[in-house]
Design an enzyme around this catalytic site. Structure first.
Site, PDB file in Angstrom:
ATOM      1  N   TYR A  84     -11.084   3.296 -12.970  1.00 55.96           N
ATOM      2  CA  TYR A  84     -10.908   1.856 -13.172  1.00 55.96           C
ATOM      3  C   TYR A  84     -11.738   1.418 -14.369  1.00 55.96           C
ATOM      4  O   TYR A  84     -12.674   2.087 -14.787  1.00 55.96           O
ATOM      5  CB  TYR A  84     -11.260   1.045 -11.915  1.00 55.96           C
ATOM      6  CG  TYR A  84     -12.726   0.930 -11.612  1.00 55.96           C
ATOM      7  CD1 TYR A  84     -13.474  -0.144 -12.080  1.00 55.96           C
ATOM      8  CD2 TYR A  84     -13.368   1.898 -10.853  1.00 55.96           C
ATOM      9  CE1 TYR A  84     -14.827  -0.250 -11.799  1.00 55.96           C
ATOM     10  CE2 TYR A  84     -14.712   1.797 -10.558  1.00 55.96           C
ATOM     11  CZ  TYR A  84     -15.440   0.719 -11.030  1.00 55.96           C
ATOM     12  OH  TYR A  84     -16.786   0.621 -10.750  1.00 55.96           O
ATOM     13  N   CYS A  85     -11.321   0.284 -14.936  1.00 56.54           N
ATOM     14  CA  CYS A  85     -12.043  -0.351 -16.028  1.00 56.54           C
ATOM     15  C   CYS A  85     -12.009  -1.845 -15.751  1.00 56.54           C
ATOM     16  O   CYS A  85     -11.842  -2.251 -14.602  1.00 56.54           O
ATOM     17  CB  CYS A  85     -11.404   0.009 -17.379  1.00 56.54           C
ATOM     18  SG  CYS A  85      -9.707  -0.547 -17.555  1.00 56.54           S
ATOM     19  N   GLN A  86     -12.141  -2.655 -16.764  1.00 54.07           N
ATOM     20  CA  GLN A  86     -12.152  -4.101 -16.538  1.00 54.07           C
ATOM     21  C   GLN A  86     -10.761  -4.640 -16.191  1.00 54.07           C
ATOM     22  O   GLN A  86     -10.614  -5.444 -15.295  1.00 54.07           O
ATOM     23  CB  GLN A  86     -12.731  -4.827 -17.762  1.00 54.07           C
ATOM     24  CG  GLN A  86     -13.103  -6.269 -17.516  1.00 54.07           C
ATOM     25  CD  GLN A  86     -14.237  -6.445 -16.505  1.00 54.07           C
ATOM     26  OE1 GLN A  86     -15.049  -5.557 -16.291  1.00 54.07           O
ATOM     27  NE2 GLN A  86     -14.275  -7.591 -15.861  1.00 54.07           N
TER      28      GLN A  86
END
Length: 124
Positions: A84-86
């Site tokens: 995951y990232c932003q």
């Protein structure tokens, strides 16, 4: 004018190619599906360290996308990888990098951390 249309067509083709390639190599999961599987997998936050320190999913390891090539050996190819990232863009790029190196069990969080409503940890 024709040159502009050719360039525009090439850009659209590139975007569509990336979109469909990403759909094939990484499975996008809703938060509920993500939660049900990430404890049995490698949970990796590909955001930069300052973003990670500001808050991350409990149990996540921080391997920023900018360091992934150098740190790929830290990711086991025999276990599922939950990324995951932003917002979901960087985790998609990370999945493509891992896929090129032979990783196949790749998942990422729909909407990224900004849509996450589960447990988080922050650095004090």
């Amino acid at each position: 004018m024709i040159g502009l249309l050719i360039v525009l067509g090439a850009i659209i083709t590139y975007i569509l190619y990336n979109y469909f390639t990403q759909k094939k190599i990484v499975k996008t999961l809703t938060q509920d599906d993500f939660i049900s599987g990430y404890r049995k997998a490698q949970l990796i936050d590909v955001r930069e360290p300052n973003e990670f320190d500001g808050g991350h999913i409990l149990g996540a390891r921080n391997i920023p996308l900018s360091q992934l090539k150098m740190r790929m050996k830290e990711v086991r190819p025999d276990k599922p990888v939950y990324l995951y990232c932003q917002s979901g863009v960087r985790s998609g790029r990370a999945a493509r990098m891992l896929y090129r190196k032979g990783y196949r069990n790749l998942y990422h969080l729909q909407g990224g951390f900004k849509k996450w409503t589960g447990k988080i940890k922050t650095k004090n």
